[in-house]
Write a protein that holds these residues in place. Sequence first.
Motif, PDB file in Angstrom:
ATOM      1  N   TYR A   1       0.825  -1.236   0.000  1.00  0.00           N
ATOM      2  CA  TYR A   1       0.000   0.000   0.000  1.00  0.00           C
ATOM      3  C   TYR A   1       0.841   1.261   0.000  1.00  0.00           C
ATOM      4  O   TYR A   1       0.331   2.358  -0.216  1.00  0.00           O
ATOM      5  N   TRP A   2       2.141   1.134   0.323  1.00  0.00           N
ATOM      6  CA  TRP A   2       3.003   2.303   0.463  1.00  0.00           C
ATOM      7  C   TRP A   2       4.255   2.102  -0.375  1.00  0.00           C
ATOM      8  O   TRP A   2       4.997   1.147  -0.148  1.00  0.00           O
ATOM      9  N   GLU A   3       4.477   3.029  -1.303  1.00  0.00           N
ATOM     10  CA  GLU A   3       5.686   2.953  -2.112  1.00  0.00           C
ATOM     11  C   GLU A   3       6.866   3.345  -1.214  1.00  0.00           C
ATOM     12  O   GLU A   3       6.770   4.331  -0.470  1.00  0.00           O
ATOM     13  N   ASP A   4       7.951   2.624  -1.283  1.00  0.00           N
ATOM     14  CA  ASP A   4       9.120   2.892  -0.425  1.00  0.00           C
ATOM     15  C   ASP A   4       8.670   3.212   1.001  1.00  0.00           C
ATOM     16  O   ASP A   4       8.818   4.350   1.483  1.00  0.00           O
ATOM     17  N   PRO A   5       8.114   2.236   1.700  1.00  0.00           N
ATOM     18  CA  PRO A   5       7.466   2.539   2.978  1.00  0.00           C
ATOM     19  C   PRO A   5       8.360   3.198   4.015  1.00  0.00           C
ATOM     20  O   PRO A   5       7.870   3.925   4.865  1.00  0.00           O
TER      21      PRO A   5
ATOM     22  N   ARG B   1      -5.595   4.305  -2.598  1.00  0.00           N
ATOM     23  CA  ARG B   1      -5.052   3.695  -1.368  1.00  0.00           C
ATOM     24  C   ARG B   1      -6.223   3.292  -0.481  1.00  0.00           C
ATOM     25  O   ARG B   1      -7.147   4.085  -0.267  1.00  0.00           O
ATOM     26  N   PRO B   2      -6.231   2.065   0.029  1.00  0.00           N
ATOM     27  CA  PRO B   2      -7.382   1.645   0.839  1.00  0.00           C
ATOM     28  C   PRO B   2      -7.539   2.513   2.088  1.00  0.00           C
ATOM     29  O   PRO B   2      -6.544   2.975   2.658  1.00  0.00           O
ATOM     30  N   ARG B   3      -8.776   2.724   2.502  1.00  0.00           N
ATOM     31  CA  ARG B   3      -9.090   3.588   3.649  1.00  0.00           C
ATOM     32  C   ARG B   3      -8.271   3.180   4.884  1.00  0.00           C
ATOM     33  O   ARG B   3      -7.752   4.019   5.613  1.00  0.00           O
ATOM     34  N   TYR B   4      -8.167   1.900   5.147  1.00  0.00           N
ATOM     35  CA  TYR B   4      -7.499   1.470   6.374  1.00  0.00           C
ATOM     36  C   TYR B   4      -6.025   1.082   6.153  1.00  0.00           C
ATOM     37  O   TYR B   4      -5.467   0.317   6.929  1.00  0.00           O
ATOM     38  N   ALA B   5      -5.422   1.661   5.092  1.00  0.00           N
ATOM     39  CA  ALA B   5      -3.961   1.532   5.001  1.00  0.00           C
ATOM     40  C   ALA B   5      -3.323   2.460   6.024  1.00  0.00           C
ATOM     41  O   ALA B   5      -2.178   2.271   6.423  1.00  0.00           O
ATOM     42  N   HIS B   6      -4.053   3.491   6.450  1.00  0.00           N
ATOM     43  CA  HIS B   6      -3.553   4.479   7.426  1.00  0.00           C
ATOM     44  C   HIS B   6      -4.650   4.675   8.461  1.00  0.00           C
ATOM     45  O   HIS B   6      -5.693   5.241   8.158  1.00  0.00           O
ATOM     46  N   PHE B   7      -4.420   4.195   9.682  1.00  0.00           N
ATOM     47  CA  PHE B   7      -5.482   4.335  10.697  1.00  0.00           C
ATOM     48  C   PHE B   7      -4.898   4.625  12.088  1.00  0.00           C
ATOM     49  O   PHE B   7      -5.211   3.939  13.059  1.00  0.00           O
ATOM     50  N   PRO B   8      -4.088   5.701  12.180  1.00  0.00           N
ATOM     51  CA  PRO B   8      -3.492   6.015  13.490  1.00  0.00           C
ATOM     52  C   PRO B   8      -4.527   6.346  14.550  1.00  0.00           C
ATOM     53  O   PRO B   8      -4.252   6.232  15.741  1.00  0.00           O
ATOM     54  N   PHE B   9      -5.721   6.779  14.123  1.00  0.00           N
ATOM     55  CA  PHE B   9      -6.770   7.121  15.081  1.00  0.00           C
ATOM     56  C   PHE B   9      -7.868   6.055  15.124  1.00  0.00           C
ATOM     57  O   PHE B   9      -8.974   6.318  15.585  1.00  0.00           O
ATOM     58  N   GLY B  10      -7.575   4.858  14.648  1.00  0.00           N
ATOM     59  CA  GLY B  10      -8.573   3.788  14.666  1.00  0.00           C
ATOM     60  C   GLY B  10      -9.631   4.032  13.592  1.00  0.00           C
ATOM     61  O   GLY B  10      -9.361   4.655  12.561  1.00  0.00           O
ATOM     62  N   GLY B  11     -10.845   3.564  13.851  1.00  0.00           N
ATOM     63  CA  GLY B  11     -11.916   3.733  12.868  1.00  0.00           C
ATOM     64  C   GLY B  11     -13.199   3.125  13.386  1.00  0.00           C
ATOM     65  O   GLY B  11     -13.223   2.504  14.453  1.00  0.00           O
ATOM     66  N   GLY B  12     -14.275   3.354  12.646  1.00  0.00           N
ATOM     67  CA  GLY B  12     -15.561   2.798  13.054  1.00  0.00           C
ATOM     68  C   GLY B  12     -16.142   3.574  14.225  1.00  0.00           C
ATOM     69  O   GLY B  12     -15.720   4.687  14.530  1.00  0.00           O
ATOM     70  N   ARG B  13     -17.092   2.931  14.925  1.00  0.00           N
ATOM     71  CA  ARG B  13     -17.835   3.657  15.966  1.00  0.00           C
ATOM     72  C   ARG B  13     -16.928   4.092  17.120  1.00  0.00           C
ATOM     73  O   ARG B  13     -17.199   5.084  17.779  1.00  0.00           O
ATOM     74  N   MET B  14     -15.834   3.361  17.375  1.00  0.00           N
ATOM     75  CA  MET B  14     -14.951   3.712  18.490  1.00  0.00           C
ATOM     76  C   MET B  14     -13.735   4.511  18.034  1.00  0.00           C
ATOM     77  O   MET B  14     -12.728   4.584  18.740  1.00  0.00           O
ATOM     78  N   LYS B  15     -13.837   5.127  16.879  1.00  0.00           N
ATOM     79  CA  LYS B  15     -12.727   5.946  16.384  1.00  0.00           C
ATOM     80  C   LYS B  15     -12.387   7.022  17.410  1.00  0.00           C
ATOM     81  O   LYS B  15     -13.258   7.493  18.148  1.00  0.00           O
ATOM     82  N   CYS B  16     -11.131   7.420  17.445  1.00  0.00           N
ATOM     83  CA  CYS B  16     -10.673   8.429  18.413  1.00  0.00           C
ATOM     84  C   CYS B  16     -11.593   9.652  18.405  1.00  0.00           C
ATOM     85  O   CYS B  16     -11.852  10.237  17.360  1.00  0.00           O
ATOM     86  N   ILE B  17     -12.022  10.019  19.590  1.00  0.00           N
ATOM     87  CA  ILE B  17     -12.918  11.167  19.724  1.00  0.00           C
ATOM     88  C   ILE B  17     -12.096  12.463  19.847  1.00  0.00           C
ATOM     89  O   ILE B  17     -12.635  13.562  19.726  1.00  0.00           O
TER      90      ILE B  17
END
Length: 467
Positions: free
Chosen positions: A360-364, A380-396
Amino acid sequence: MSRTAPGPEGHLLLGNAREFRDHPLDLMMRCRRQYGDVVRLRMGPVALHLVFNPEHVGRVLEGATFGRSDVASMFEPLLGGSMIIADGEPWRSQRQALAPTFARERLKQLAGRFREAAVDLVHRWEEALRRGLELDAQQEITRYALETMAIYLVGRRFDAQESADISRAWYTCLRSMADRLSAMVPLPAWLPTPSMRRLLAAEQDISRIILHHVQERRQELKPEDRGDFLSVLVHTPTPEGRKLTDAEILAEAKGLFLAGFDTVASAMSWTLHACAAHPGVQHRLREEVRAVARDASPLGGAVADMPYFRRVFNEAVRLNPPLWIVDRKAQEDVELGGFHIPKGSNIITCPYVTHRDPAYWEDPLVFDPDRFLPARSEGRPRYAHFPFGGGRMKCIGVGMAMMEAQILFTELLSRFRVELSPWRPVELEPTLVLRARAGLHLKLSLAGAEGPPITTSSTVPPLGAIA
Ligand code: HEM
């Protein structure tokens, strides 16, 4: 028919528990390389699943069949009653009650006080520079994060005694929690081990300080809205129309402390580390910061649009995500990537590994903030980068984290140039958050008008690759 996921054999009795405790990042990177997208580990007799593929990560974080993992319940002695370990209906109504404390307009009310804390940090650094002292940027940034957390929670910085007491108590709690999480044989919370006794004593110290502020606020004859958490939680009825009790407010305050103090300190530390390692990036960011500082608006960098800063921050937390795992538990039998995951299995998604995946990342390993430009993010897929999580419990707290960081970097980079110290190499330490093991020791100098030529990318120190 779906199969059992592959994974490393491990020790006959302990399985992979010891390696997971001692070298979790290396183990997970190796698992991704050797076994693929879904990997089964064994923690003694208990299986857990590592999930690396962004599509599967999305299914886990957004799916209704995945709830809090067993790790959440291990935090019960410290955080019982807090939203961050709740699930189901209680979680939903607690999240709804906390959401107004993160509203943009309220956060803007705090920006001036955040800036004062950032300016004080700059003054301390100027003094250190004048006296030729070396400073640990990670420690300093953690102090700023504690000050902003206090401003968010109680409307002002803690006084010197409160700060010293709460930091000491907090790190005692975290050490005891880390012991608890890494124990080969998990012990019940009611067993009065020395570590559990230390945790409970420290928890009392934290509670005493926070409750003092809650009670002070309750006694105000004319409640004033200071834009902080207590202004909302003490005086405003919940969506169900009732007032929260002291115990409920305390539990939420401790949960927010856990979720929003070390995480943001870690993110800002890694962003500064990246600036120090990449002079071209730092120079370009300083140009943006100075343009914002020239803007006379009183909120300046707090709310200004700083697109390059955002990309640098995103890239820093891609390579070094503060929360390096985000865990869940399967509440039903599920199938991911053709593998069977039984009901009750804990599942670990790992931003650290997915963020470094060459699929998902060129020259990561190259630090390149411009990979987040829209034109280069397409596909790029949505969850290739998820430092704040995702979904209902995503970082508030994303908005608050970005505001704290923008304010700090606006003040810091307008004043200083930072370089890596050749004598103090940086090593990752994956505790509850990803930190620099021996701190972050940087060379400081005053930033002049001129800087080095712009280069937008260069390779980060070799912290690990998949391919
Ligand atoms: C750069 C800094 C931060 C990072 C990287 C970060 C990361 C995360 C992640 C990955 C999650 C999801 C956990 C999960 O799904 O199990 C999360 C949840 C959460 N974060 Fe943050 N966070 C940051 C800053 C903050 C701040 C400043 C606050 C508040 C002051 C905060 C409050 C929370 C809360 C309360 C949750 C739990 C949400 C829920 O369970 O509904 N975070 N954070």
